[in-house]
Design a protein around this motif. Structure first.
Motif, PDB file in Angstrom:
ATOM      1  N   GLY B 125      35.439  30.178  33.799  1.00 39.15           N
ATOM      2  CA  GLY B 125      35.615  28.875  33.698  1.00 39.15           C
ATOM      3  C   GLY B 125      37.055  28.491  33.734  1.00 39.15           C
ATOM      4  O   GLY B 125      37.535  27.610  34.023  1.00 39.15           O
ATOM      5  N   ILE B 126      37.679  29.466  32.661  1.00 38.67           N
ATOM      6  CA  ILE B 126      39.253  29.256  32.529  1.00 38.67           C
ATOM      7  C   ILE B 126      39.858  29.592  33.730  1.00 38.67           C
ATOM      8  O   ILE B 126      40.760  28.719  34.176  1.00 38.67           O
ATOM      9  CB  ILE B 126      39.557  30.061  31.343  1.00 38.67           C
ATOM     10  N   VAL B 127      39.755  30.583  34.361  1.00 45.38           N
ATOM     11  CA  VAL B 127      40.693  31.122  35.437  1.00 45.38           C
ATOM     12  C   VAL B 127      40.286  30.383  36.663  1.00 45.38           C
ATOM     13  O   VAL B 127      41.279  30.036  37.266  1.00 45.38           O
ATOM     14  CB  VAL B 127      40.005  32.745  35.464  1.00 45.38           C
ATOM     15  N   ASP B 128      38.892  29.778  36.672  1.00 46.61           N
ATOM     16  CA  ASP B 128      38.751  29.049  37.799  1.00 46.61           C
ATOM     17  C   ASP B 128      39.646  27.635  37.967  1.00 46.61           C
ATOM     18  O   ASP B 128      40.189  27.247  38.790  1.00 46.61           O
ATOM     19  CB  ASP B 128      37.360  28.641  37.799  1.00 46.61           C
ATOM     20  N   ASP B 379      49.688  32.027  29.538  1.00 47.74           N
ATOM     21  CA  ASP B 379      48.085  31.798  29.495  1.00 47.74           C
ATOM     22  C   ASP B 379      47.686  32.475  30.627  1.00 47.74           C
ATOM     23  O   ASP B 379      46.481  32.997  30.741  1.00 47.74           O
ATOM     24  CB  ASP B 379      47.839  30.528  29.350  1.00 47.74           C
ATOM     25  N   ALA B 380      48.013  32.088  31.976  1.00 49.42           N
ATOM     26  CA  ALA B 380      47.231  32.338  33.113  1.00 49.42           C
ATOM     27  C   ALA B 380      47.236  34.062  33.199  1.00 49.42           C
ATOM     28  O   ALA B 380      46.425  34.622  33.701  1.00 49.42           O
ATOM     29  CB  ALA B 380      47.953  31.888  34.479  1.00 49.42           C
ATOM     30  N   LYS B 381      48.407  34.796  32.585  1.00 48.75           N
ATOM     31  CA  LYS B 381      48.665  35.931  32.772  1.00 48.75           C
ATOM     32  C   LYS B 381      47.552  36.619  31.765  1.00 48.75           C
ATOM     33  O   LYS B 381      46.783  37.749  32.453  1.00 48.75           O
ATOM     34  CB  LYS B 381      49.798  36.432  32.651  1.00 48.75           C
ATOM     35  N   VAL B 382      47.355  36.188  30.728  1.00 52.33           N
ATOM     36  CA  VAL B 382      46.453  36.726  29.577  1.00 52.33           C
ATOM     37  C   VAL B 382      45.083  36.639  30.278  1.00 52.33           C
ATOM     38  O   VAL B 382      44.266  37.299  30.009  1.00 52.33           O
ATOM     39  CB  VAL B 382      46.785  36.241  28.235  1.00 52.33           C
ATOM     40  N   ALA B 383      44.900  35.289  30.806  1.00 51.84           N
ATOM     41  CA  ALA B 383      43.660  35.043  31.210  1.00 51.84           C
ATOM     42  C   ALA B 383      42.858  35.845  32.431  1.00 51.84           C
ATOM     43  O   ALA B 383      41.855  36.421  32.257  1.00 51.84           O
ATOM     44  CB  ALA B 383      43.427  33.521  31.521  1.00 51.84           C
ATOM     45  N   THR B 384      44.100  36.051  33.378  1.00 48.91           N
ATOM     46  CA  THR B 384      43.552  37.005  34.356  1.00 48.91           C
ATOM     47  C   THR B 384      43.387  38.373  33.826  1.00 48.91           C
ATOM     48  O   THR B 384      42.477  39.203  34.440  1.00 48.91           O
ATOM     49  CB  THR B 384      44.824  37.499  35.093  1.00 48.91           C
ATOM     50  N   TRP B 385      44.110  39.105  32.639  1.00 48.54           N
ATOM     51  CA  TRP B 385      43.860  40.224  32.274  1.00 48.54           C
ATOM     52  C   TRP B 385      42.505  40.167  31.607  1.00 48.54           C
ATOM     53  O   TRP B 385      41.659  41.125  31.466  1.00 48.54           O
ATOM     54  CB  TRP B 385      44.947  40.327  31.240  1.00 48.54           C
ATOM     55  N   VAL B 781      45.685  36.040  21.374  1.00 47.49           N
ATOM     56  CA  VAL B 781      44.468  36.094  21.966  1.00 47.49           C
ATOM     57  C   VAL B 781      44.101  37.345  22.766  1.00 47.49           C
ATOM     58  O   VAL B 781      42.823  37.731  22.556  1.00 47.49           O
ATOM     59  CB  VAL B 781      44.571  35.016  23.260  1.00 47.49           C
ATOM     60  N   GLY B 782      45.286  38.093  23.055  1.00 44.15           N
ATOM     61  CA  GLY B 782      44.826  39.492  23.802  1.00 44.15           C
ATOM     62  C   GLY B 782      44.326  40.400  22.238  1.00 44.15           C
ATOM     63  O   GLY B 782      43.378  40.913  22.520  1.00 44.15           O
ATOM     64  N   ALA B 783      44.960  40.144  21.100  1.00 41.91           N
ATOM     65  CA  ALA B 783      44.348  40.794  19.964  1.00 41.91           C
ATOM     66  C   ALA B 783      43.078  40.562  19.704  1.00 41.91           C
ATOM     67  O   ALA B 783      42.035  41.291  19.657  1.00 41.91           O
ATOM     68  CB  ALA B 783      45.225  40.801  18.756  1.00 41.91           C
ATOM     69  N   ILE B 784      42.788  39.328  19.528  1.00 38.55           N
ATOM     70  CA  ILE B 784      41.362  38.807  19.252  1.00 38.55           C
ATOM     71  C   ILE B 784      40.337  39.349  20.407  1.00 38.55           C
ATOM     72  O   ILE B 784      39.343  39.790  20.190  1.00 38.55           O
ATOM     73  CB  ILE B 784      41.153  37.322  19.346  1.00 38.55           C
TER      74      ILE B 784
END
Lengths: 110, 908
Positions: B125-128, B379-385, B781-784
């Protein structure tokens, strides 16, 4: 009360086939011969149309077929009535009789 | 369709189909003709005559033959479909019954798959939204573009999509590749009056906006080109559908009414369709002409350099649509020419600018979604990860489900063998097992959607700090398709392996064998799955460890100020016309009030806010040719209380005092790294620096402050400080230092200061921690996420390991009995079993460690002050996994060690 089928020939042929099969399974040739003999050859039925009717009725679930051995030991496709076919025969007979009576009545008037 | 390859046909098993229908018709007709001719011949006809008569009676033979075949084909097709559906319904009933008999198993599978699918659906949903879905209503998304400009300074190219109005006009006037082009930007002005005043997102755009989207006003109209003519345009606004509903109850008389936005009064001329948001990712409440927005913005009024003709302001992005048939390359070439023309014009106005052959301006049409362009957000980078992470969780979930299904299939071997023996075809059996796993997968998929629906909001909030244009997981067809598709693929993947295994089983041996005997080699597949699970767990946990350490590092990093105790107070005058004396006095009153408010330790006036604003001006110092060539120096102008309020240490010299007034000798405090850069190996204190022009009096350097981080967490900035009184006494806001956690005082202090604000002007108060939050969000975010997903993976792997070992132990009860009977001690048996568990986990851990080390170079840029090969993280993860493996094997091992030999041996 279903509407009277005005496609006389089509309806009639179906009805004749249903009636023919009330005495048990028959193959197409037997159905054709029986109708010819019973009507003293007065109804001229094209056999191609007869087979088409048989197959169409099978598709509609009025008949079911099975391959079996004929009197002279040959593989033949036997048709028989299904429950739906019997039901159809009853209603069609009633409708047809009434129809014929009505037409006859009209023709009788002076 | 002639049966030219009967062998092939038989091989492909398609003879039941089309060919057989035609053959049957031929057989039937042949029989009919044979019978008729024979009968006619008995009646005295010659064979020739008989054949002719038979054909006559029959009519059109060829036509009838085809008609019959086509009727039969339709019938056979329908029968077969009916058969399939009834088999499917039967399989379904069977599957439902089977699952209801084993609710624990069903629940385990559904929850496992639900978590896997849910995590993926939420991420999707987010990445889309960020990367795939074009803005709603956009016409020809493939031709729409966000325009980027590249300028080279000091050897590095700086790519940006932000520009000004004049450069936009240059692009518009000097390109031919586009059929629509509009500036677009979103502000957060105060909307409404009185108590209802709230800062909301409002977009400004040119009239071409309405041509780039396939939209019609719900009511009213959109604005036109003559309403967007600089300098002032027309004060009109098109409101969003949502705003119309919430603030006007959807009443048509909203159109024509007036609304306060920022410091202007706007007339509502129309309502945009539901869900229309322009190019913005944040939900906006209205759209207005650029000139109307700029005219209402007091800040942009500068008589000498009006916003529409200056090359020195950048605040907007330009979106354009290529004409059909114009390639991206052609558009890029076109844009680059235009941007060069534009740069030349800017040099004519300001000849001091870097010459064009050094800057090498270029431009290109980038993706319309900013996060797909060269400047993607963190954000987008982390989301992609995280999509990758979520996919791994799904893989682990699949492995677990496959394992559960395998165990179930093994337990059902006898039942299945009986069914095969009773004549159920293996194909049907396969379908049955697949139906079961598909049913589970679909329920799991729906569960996943529910998880995405209820967890997705929290996820978006954690990840993006706001719930961006949330769509309901239950109504978004893309999301539903994605989740169910994923579930079905997962169901097929996990169901196929056990189903094939079962299909292969040998009936007689399965029937002969006792209930608990099985072929040992079958657990090899399950062990393989466990190795994979352990591998993935290691990778995820290493990720969790690295991000956790990054987060700790980022939170412990010395910012150069005490972020946790600081509030920033910003003034918004809403167009109130005041002179600079009044402005200065107002700020002074606010400062005095702030210092007296309860809970406040100190307060100071300042000009710029870390991570929000920077200010750079030209510096000149004797003996150095061009100070500005040494790097970027950012300035802060502040009142005397500044350093103690911020907690920024003065390393040497002094900070500012009340004596450094407007007419006192000019002074300056410089940051440590700036001092070192400009005066290497010299004492900066006492040096002279001229600010803004080389003709003004010297600002004497009186102190050296510690370095601060104010643009990036990873590096300090070269920063310097001027007394506000000597720079711009009439502008800026306030820093307030509280005596406890600042975020708790926001409202209290806002109320305390608001009372001093004249007219409809107002203050906004933000905790410094909330200003920094988005900056450190990616680590948080990454940590959580890695921690949550990693623990999930670990639990799944532990459960999987436990079930396999426990299963193996039951299978080997007999063997254990023999061992114990032959004198094995309980400890020996325990060790044997635990060693078996480790034998599965150790290769997984090794493989996972290798992958983690290898993948490190891709995560490295996302980490903070941690090597992706950080030994403590690696060691901790490896030990954790091994400990979990021992624990998971320990329980079945204990059971195995307590086997009563006499009972175990008697069982058969």
């Amino acid at each position: 009360m279903p509407a009277i089928d005005l496609d006389l020939l089509q309806g009639t042929l179906d009805l004749l086939i249903l009636k023919t099969l009330t005495w048990g399974p028959r193959h197409g040739y037997a159905v054709a011969s029986w109708i010819r003999e019973t009507t003293d050859q007065r109804l001229l039925i094209e056999e191609g149309a007869l087979y088409t009717a048989l197959h169409r009725m099978e598709k509609r679930g009025l008949l079911e077929s099975e391959w079996g051995l004929s009197e002279n030991n040959r593989k033949a496709k036997y048709y028989q009535l299904t429950a739906a076919g019997r039901r159809q025969l009853r209603t069609r007979t009633a409708v047809w009789t009434e129809y014929a009576a009505a037409v006859f009545k009209v023709l009788q008037t002076a | 369709m002639s049966p030219r390859f009967p062998g092939l046909r038989r091989f492909l098993r398609i003879d039941r189909g089309v060919a057989s229908v035609e053959r049957a018709v031929d057989d039937e007709l042949r029989f009919h003709f044979d019978m008729t001719t024979r009968e006619l011949m008995t009646n005295g006809m010659t064979p020739d005559e008989a054949r002719k008569e038979a054909t006559r009676r029959f009519g059109d033979v060829q036509g009838t033959r085809e008609r019959l075949a086509s009727i039969d084909r339709a019938r056979v097709g329908r029968e077969r479909r009916a058969e399939w559906w009834s088999a499917f319904a039967q399989d379904m009933r069977y599957a439902v019954r089977g699952l209801r008999l084993k609710p624990g198993f069903a629940l385990a599978v559904i929850i496992t798959l639900g978590l896997g699918v849910g995590a993926n659906a939420a991420m999707f949903g987010i990445v889309d939204r960020l990367l795939f879905r074009p803005p709603a209503y956009l016409i020809a998304p493939d031709r729409a573009a966000l325009i980027y400009k590249g300028l080279t300074f000091r050897g590095t190219e700086n790519l940006t999509s932000y520009t000004g109005y004049r450069p936009y006009l240059d692009l518009r006037e000097n390109t031919t590749s586009f059929d629509a082009m509009t500036p677009f930007y979103v502000n957060q002005p105060a909307v409404g009056t009185g108590d209802a005043t709230k800062e909301m997102h409002v977009a400004a755009a040119g009239p071409d906006l309405w041509r780039m989207f396939d939209v019609k006003p719900v009511i009213g109209r959109f604005y036109t080109a003559d309403e967007d003519v600089p300098p002032d345009g027309k004060p009109v606004v098109v409101i969003s559908y949502a705003f119309w509903q919430t603030n006007y109850g959807g009443r048509p008389d909203a159109v024509g009414s007036r609304i306060d936005i920022g410091s202007g009064k706007f007339t509502i001329i129309g309502v945009a369709p539901e869900g229309f948001n322009g190019f913005s990712v944040d939900p906006v409440v209205g759209f207005m002409p650029v000139s109307a927005q700029m005219s209402a913005d007091a800040f942009s009024r500068d008589a000498k350099n009006p916003w529409y003709s200056t090359y020195n302001m950048t605040w907007l992005q330009v979106y354009a649509r290529r004409k059909p048939g114009v390639s991206i390359d052609a558009a890029t070439a076109d844009l680059t020419r235009a941007v060069q023309v534009s740069y030349k014009k800017s040099v004519e106005i300001n000849p001091k600018k870097t010459p064009i052959d050094k800057v090498r301006p270029r431009a290109f049409a980038g993706p319309v979604l900013a996060d797909r362009g060269p400047n993607e957000s963190n954000d987008a980078k982390v989301a992609t990860w995280l999509v990758g992470v979520a996919a791994m969780v799904l893989l682990i979930a699949c492995a677990n489900v496959a394992n559960l299904l395998l165990a179930r299939a093994l337990r059902r071997r006898r039942e299945i063998a009986v069914r095969i023996a009773l004549g159920v075809s293996r194909g049907r059996l396969l379908m049955q097992l697949l139906t079961e796993s598909l049913l589970l997968a679909l329920i799991g998929g729906v569960t996943g959607l529910a998880i995405a629906q209820f967890g997705g909001g929290a996820l978006r909030n954690t990840l993006l700090g706001k719930d961006v244009l949330a769509t309901s997981a239950f109504t978004d067809p893309r999301l539903i398709g994605f989740a169910l598709g994923l579930a079905i693929v997962a169901g097929l993947l996990t169901g196929l392996v056990p189903a094939l295994q079962t299909g292969r089983s040998d009936v007689s041996s399965a029937l002969k064998a006792g209930a608990r005997e099985g072929q040992v080699h079958r657990t090899r597949l399950r062990s393989g799955l466990l190795v994979a699970q352990a591998t993935l767990s290691v990778v995820l946990l290493v990720g969790a460890g690295l991000f956790l350490r990054s987060l700790v590092n980022v939170q412990n990093v010395r910012m150069g100020y005490d972020a946790d105790r600081l509030l920033w107070v910003q003034l918004n005058m809403r167009g109130l016309k005041t002179d600079s004396v009044a402005d200065t006095q107002l700020r002074q009153r606010l400062l005095e009030r702030a210092q007296k408010l309860p809970g406040v330790q100190n307060a100071a006036r300042a000009l710029t806010v870390p991570f929000w604003s920077t200010w750079e001006i030209n510096l000149f110092t004797p003996g150095i040719d061009s100070v500005n060539k040494l790097g970027d120096f950012t300035l802060q102008a502040a009142s005397p209380e500044f350093f103690s309020t911020m907690g920024t240490r003065i390393i040497r010299g002094r900070g500012f005092t009340a004596a450094d007034g407007e007419h006192a000798p000019r002074v300056m405090v410089v940051g440590e790294s700036m001092a070192k850069k400009i005066w290497p190996n010299q004492d900066a204190i006492g040096k002279c620096m001229r600010v803004n022009a080389d003709t003004v009096p010297c600002s004497t350097i009186v102190g050296i402050a510690e370095d601060v981080r104010r643009g990036s967490m990873s590096e300090t900035e070269m920063h310097y400080y001027l007394p506000l009184a000597q720079f711009r006494p009439a502008i800026g806001g306030l820093f307030v230092r509280t005596n406890s956690h600042a975020a708790d005082h926001v409202e209290e202090i806002r109320r305390g200061l608001q009372q001093l604000m004249p007219g409809s002007s107002y203050v906004t108060v933000s905790a410094m921690s909330s200003i920094i939050a988005p900056v450190i969000r990616s680590w948080r975010v990454g940590a959580i996420m890695f921690a949550v997903f990693g623990l999930l993976a670990l639990v799944l792997a532990a459960v999987g390991l436990y079930s396999v070992i426990a299963y193996n132990v039951t299978q080997r009860t007999h063997e254990m009995g023999v061992r114990v009977a032959l004198g094995a001690q309980a400890g020996d048996v325990t060790r044997l079993v635990v060693r078996e568990g480790l034998r599965v986990v150790v290769p997984g851990v090794a493989l996972g460690t290798v992958i983690a080390l290898f993948a490190g170079k891709w995560v490295a840029p996302l980490l903070f002050d941690v090597s992706p090969k950080d030994p403590p993280v690696m060691v901790t993860v490896i030990l954790t996994l091994l400990a979990v493996a021992v624990a998971a094997s320990w329980l079945p091992a204990r059971r195995a060690s307590r086997v009563d030999p006499s009972e175990a041996l008697r069982a058969d």
